[in-house]
Design a protein around this motif. Structure first.
Motif, PDB file in Angstrom:
ATOM      1  N   PRO A 146       0.933  -1.284  -0.082  1.00  0.00           N
ATOM      2  CA  PRO A 146      -0.121   0.062   0.006  1.00  0.00           C
ATOM      3  C   PRO A 146       0.732   1.194   0.243  1.00  0.00           C
ATOM      4  O   PRO A 146       1.506   1.252   0.856  1.00  0.00           O
ATOM      5  N   ILE A 147       0.627   2.214  -0.948  1.00  0.00           N
ATOM      6  CA  ILE A 147       1.632   3.348  -1.311  1.00  0.00           C
ATOM      7  C   ILE A 147       1.018   4.342  -1.120  1.00  0.00           C
ATOM      8  O   ILE A 147      -0.228   4.867  -1.616  1.00  0.00           O
ATOM      9  N   VAL A 148       1.572   5.462  -0.467  1.00  0.00           N
ATOM     10  CA  VAL A 148       1.183   6.962  -0.560  1.00  0.00           C
ATOM     11  C   VAL A 148       2.240   7.837  -1.181  1.00  0.00           C
ATOM     12  O   VAL A 148       3.354   7.332  -0.895  1.00  0.00           O
ATOM     13  N   LYS A 149       1.767   8.497  -2.070  1.00  0.00           N
ATOM     14  CA  LYS A 149       2.570   9.460  -2.762  1.00  0.00           C
ATOM     15  C   LYS A 149       2.933  10.764  -1.925  1.00  0.00           C
ATOM     16  O   LYS A 149       1.950  11.422  -1.678  1.00  0.00           O
ATOM     17  N   ASP A 150       4.224  11.282  -1.762  1.00  0.00           N
ATOM     18  CA  ASP A 150       4.547  12.311  -0.891  1.00  0.00           C
ATOM     19  C   ASP A 150       5.582  13.174  -1.858  1.00  0.00           C
ATOM     20  O   ASP A 150       6.541  13.034  -2.118  1.00  0.00           O
ATOM     21  N   GLY A 151       4.766  13.955  -2.841  1.00  0.00           N
ATOM     22  CA  GLY A 151       5.650  14.823  -3.772  1.00  0.00           C
ATOM     23  C   GLY A 151       6.139  13.747  -4.930  1.00  0.00           C
ATOM     24  O   GLY A 151       5.396  13.208  -5.507  1.00  0.00           O
ATOM     25  N   ASN A 152       7.376  13.867  -5.001  1.00  0.00           N
ATOM     26  CA  ASN A 152       8.236  12.781  -5.965  1.00  0.00           C
ATOM     27  C   ASN A 152       8.530  11.479  -5.275  1.00  0.00           C
ATOM     28  O   ASN A 152       9.357  10.743  -5.933  1.00  0.00           O
ATOM     29  N   LYS A 153       7.977  11.126  -4.158  1.00  0.00           N
ATOM     30  CA  LYS A 153       8.494  10.167  -3.288  1.00  0.00           C
ATOM     31  C   LYS A 153       7.496   9.185  -2.884  1.00  0.00           C
ATOM     32  O   LYS A 153       6.274   9.541  -2.570  1.00  0.00           O
ATOM     33  N   LEU A 154       7.650   7.867  -2.894  1.00  0.00           N
ATOM     34  CA  LEU A 154       6.798   6.842  -2.639  1.00  0.00           C
ATOM     35  C   LEU A 154       6.804   6.437  -1.345  1.00  0.00           C
ATOM     36  O   LEU A 154       8.188   6.064  -0.874  1.00  0.00           O
ATOM     37  N   LEU A 155       5.962   6.448  -0.313  1.00  0.00           N
ATOM     38  CA  LEU A 155       5.944   5.836   0.932  1.00  0.00           C
ATOM     39  C   LEU A 155       5.096   4.660   1.108  1.00  0.00           C
ATOM     40  O   LEU A 155       4.033   4.683   0.550  1.00  0.00           O
ATOM     41  N   LEU A 156       5.698   3.831   2.090  1.00  0.00           N
ATOM     42  CA  LEU A 156       5.005   2.502   2.236  1.00  0.00           C
ATOM     43  C   LEU A 156       3.915   2.786   3.485  1.00  0.00           C
ATOM     44  O   LEU A 156       4.535   3.117   4.685  1.00  0.00           O
ATOM     45  N   TYR A 157       2.803   2.274   3.669  1.00  0.00           N
ATOM     46  CA  TYR A 157       1.800   2.726   4.465  1.00  0.00           C
ATOM     47  C   TYR A 157       1.655   1.393   5.303  1.00  0.00           C
ATOM     48  O   TYR A 157       1.258   0.498   4.699  1.00  0.00           O
ATOM     49  N   ASN A 158       1.691   1.516   6.714  1.00  0.00           N
ATOM     50  CA  ASN A 158       1.570   0.329   7.599  1.00  0.00           C
ATOM     51  C   ASN A 158       0.142   0.287   8.175  1.00  0.00           C
ATOM     52  O   ASN A 158      -0.273   1.331   9.182  1.00  0.00           O
ATOM     53  N   TYR A 159      -0.760  -0.783   7.796  1.00  0.00           N
ATOM     54  CA  TYR A 159      -1.963  -0.508   8.407  1.00  0.00           C
ATOM     55  C   TYR A 159      -2.232  -0.732   9.870  1.00  0.00           C
ATOM     56  O   TYR A 159      -3.101  -0.398  10.422  1.00  0.00           O
ATOM     57  N   GLU A 160      -1.162  -1.570  10.394  1.00  0.00           N
ATOM     58  CA  GLU A 160      -1.172  -1.906  11.959  1.00  0.00           C
ATOM     59  C   GLU A 160      -0.746  -0.266  12.521  1.00  0.00           C
ATOM     60  O   GLU A 160      -1.595   0.202  13.561  1.00  0.00           O
ATOM     61  N   SER A 161       0.234   0.160  12.326  1.00  0.00           N
ATOM     62  CA  SER A 161       0.583   1.426  13.188  1.00  0.00           C
ATOM     63  C   SER A 161       0.122   2.869  12.504  1.00  0.00           C
ATOM     64  O   SER A 161       0.207   3.725  13.063  1.00  0.00           O
ATOM     65  N   LYS A 162      -0.353   2.678  11.292  1.00  0.00           N
ATOM     66  CA  LYS A 162      -0.740   3.878  10.504  1.00  0.00           C
ATOM     67  C   LYS A 162       0.171   4.966  10.057  1.00  0.00           C
ATOM     68  O   LYS A 162       0.226   6.011   9.950  1.00  0.00           O
ATOM     69  N   ILE A 163       1.432   4.137  10.234  1.00  0.00           N
ATOM     70  CA  ILE A 163       2.872   5.108   9.741  1.00  0.00           C
ATOM     71  C   ILE A 163       3.264   4.883   8.383  1.00  0.00           C
ATOM     72  O   ILE A 163       2.889   3.861   7.941  1.00  0.00           O
ATOM     73  N   LYS A 164       3.531   6.025   7.749  1.00  0.00           N
ATOM     74  CA  LYS A 164       4.164   5.981   6.244  1.00  0.00           C
ATOM     75  C   LYS A 164       5.546   5.757   6.497  1.00  0.00           C
ATOM     76  O   LYS A 164       6.291   6.691   7.402  1.00  0.00           O
ATOM     77  N   GLN A 165       6.432   4.988   5.800  1.00  0.00           N
ATOM     78  CA  GLN A 165       7.820   5.013   5.818  1.00  0.00           C
ATOM     79  C   GLN A 165       8.247   5.089   4.465  1.00  0.00           C
ATOM     80  O   GLN A 165       7.751   4.553   3.560  1.00  0.00           O
ATOM     81  N   GLU A 166       9.680   5.353   4.300  1.00  0.00           N
ATOM     82  CA  GLU A 166      10.465   5.088   3.162  1.00  0.00           C
ATOM     83  C   GLU A 166      10.384   3.557   2.733  1.00  0.00           C
ATOM     84  O   GLU A 166      10.585   2.691   3.655  1.00  0.00           O
ATOM     85  N   LEU A 167      10.769   3.480   1.367  1.00  0.00           N
ATOM     86  CA  LEU A 167      11.049   2.045   0.816  1.00  0.00           C
ATOM     87  C   LEU A 167      12.513   1.879   0.968  1.00  0.00           C
ATOM     88  O   LEU A 167      13.364   2.280   0.259  1.00  0.00           O
ATOM     89  N   GLU A 168      12.823   1.146   1.822  1.00  0.00           N
ATOM     90  CA  GLU A 168      14.430   0.939   2.554  1.00  0.00           C
ATOM     91  C   GLU A 168      15.067  -0.128   1.275  1.00  0.00           C
ATOM     92  O   GLU A 168      14.153  -0.856   0.702  1.00  0.00           O
ATOM     93  N   ASN A 169      16.259  -0.021   1.067  1.00  0.00           N
ATOM     94  CA  ASN A 169      17.025  -0.695   0.197  1.00  0.00           C
ATOM     95  C   ASN A 169      17.052  -2.278   0.608  1.00  0.00           C
ATOM     96  O   ASN A 169      16.580  -3.020  -0.182  1.00  0.00           O
ATOM     97  N   ASN A 170      16.899  -2.450   1.780  1.00  0.00           N
ATOM     98  CA  ASN A 170      16.888  -3.931   2.142  1.00  0.00           C
ATOM     99  C   ASN A 170      15.412  -4.392   1.907  1.00  0.00           C
ATOM    100  O   ASN A 170      15.111  -5.664   1.806  1.00  0.00           O
TER     101      ASN A 170
END
Length: 256
Positions: A131-155
């Motif tokens: 589940p993705i949320v767009k923030d400007g030209n950046k894509l953030l991954l949405y966490n349904y449990e915590s309701k937190i948006k986080q960056e798509l990390e390399n790992n």
């Protein structure tokens, strides 16, 4: 050319099929079995069943639903999502008639279980839900449990790009899910180049929109939710309108 697929998506909450709006509010639609049977008759290429309250309630997969589907003998390939906690759950979901599974919770919480599932089922049976949320030209991954948006990390990207673990990515436009003609096609171009086929979902309802998505090399399929239920013969009409060299030919069931 590998033909692209039209996937009918059924969202289930508290045992009922629902229309979801950004996974925040829900409109009850009724018995999910009826909607799944309709999609089976209408000629979608696959049916994705997402039971969205199973993981949050720690209930495990909805085997009662899968048992009922086994009894009515759906002929369309089934993809199941919801409540899969470990390799045992995943194997049992497949044994109960699902052809493939979608994983979300385990992607974030247990790499070891995810790898065990892929080894047990084969990577072709495993789809990653993002589940993705767009923030400007950046894509953030949405966490349904915590309701937190986080960056798509390399790992994390390395994990889902591994062909021995994941076959496809279900790319969900979280903010437009349930809203007509609203999928942001920029999500496709902004998504990291990980050489992984994408299933686009969330706010897809129109022929032009689907054609634009299918023109993207990365997109292997589109998922459409309750917009398919708004008019009679919706799947047939979509398939007849979409450019034929993109899409598999419609196959309609004679079951009544």
């Amino acid at each position: 050319m590998v033909k692209k697929r039209l996937i009918g998506v059924v969202t289930i909450r508290n045992g009922l099929a629902v229309q979801s709006f950004s996974y925040n509010s829900y409109l009850p639609l009724g018995n999910p079995l009826c909607i799944i049977q309709n999609l089976d008759r209408w000629g979608v290429d696959e049916i994705l069943i997402q039971v969205i309250d199973r993981s949050l309630k720690q209930l495990g997969p909805d085997f009662d639903l899968l048992n009922k589907l086994e009894r009515i003998q759906i002929s369309t390939p089934l993809i199941y999502c919801g409540g899969i906690r470990n390799v045992h759950d995943a194997i049992n979901v497949i044994k109960h008639g699902s052809d493939r599974i979608v994983l979300d919770f385990l992607l974030r919480n247990s790499n070891s279980e995810l790898i065990s599932i892929s080894k047990a089922l084969g990577s072709q049976a495993v789809i990653a839900s993002l589940p993705i949320v767009k923030d400007g030209n950046k894509l953030l991954l949405y966490n349904y449990e915590s309701k937190i948006k986080q960056e798509l990390e390399n790992n994390f990207l390395e994990l889902i790009s591994n062909k021995k673990i994941i076959s496809e990515v279900l790319l969900i436009n979280k903010e437009t899910e349930g809203m007509p003609d609203s999928f942001d096609i920029d999500l496709i171009s902004l998504f990291p180049d990980i050489d992984k086929p994408l299933i686009a979902f969330g706010g897809i309802s129109e022929v032009k929109q689907i054609q634009d998505l299918f023109s993207k090399k990365q997109v292997s399929a589109v998922g459409i939710g309750n917009f398919l239920n708004y008019r009679e013969h919706s799947v047939q009409l979509l398939k007849e309108s979409i450019k034929s060299d993109y899409l598999r030919s419609p196959i309609y069931s004679s079951k009544i």
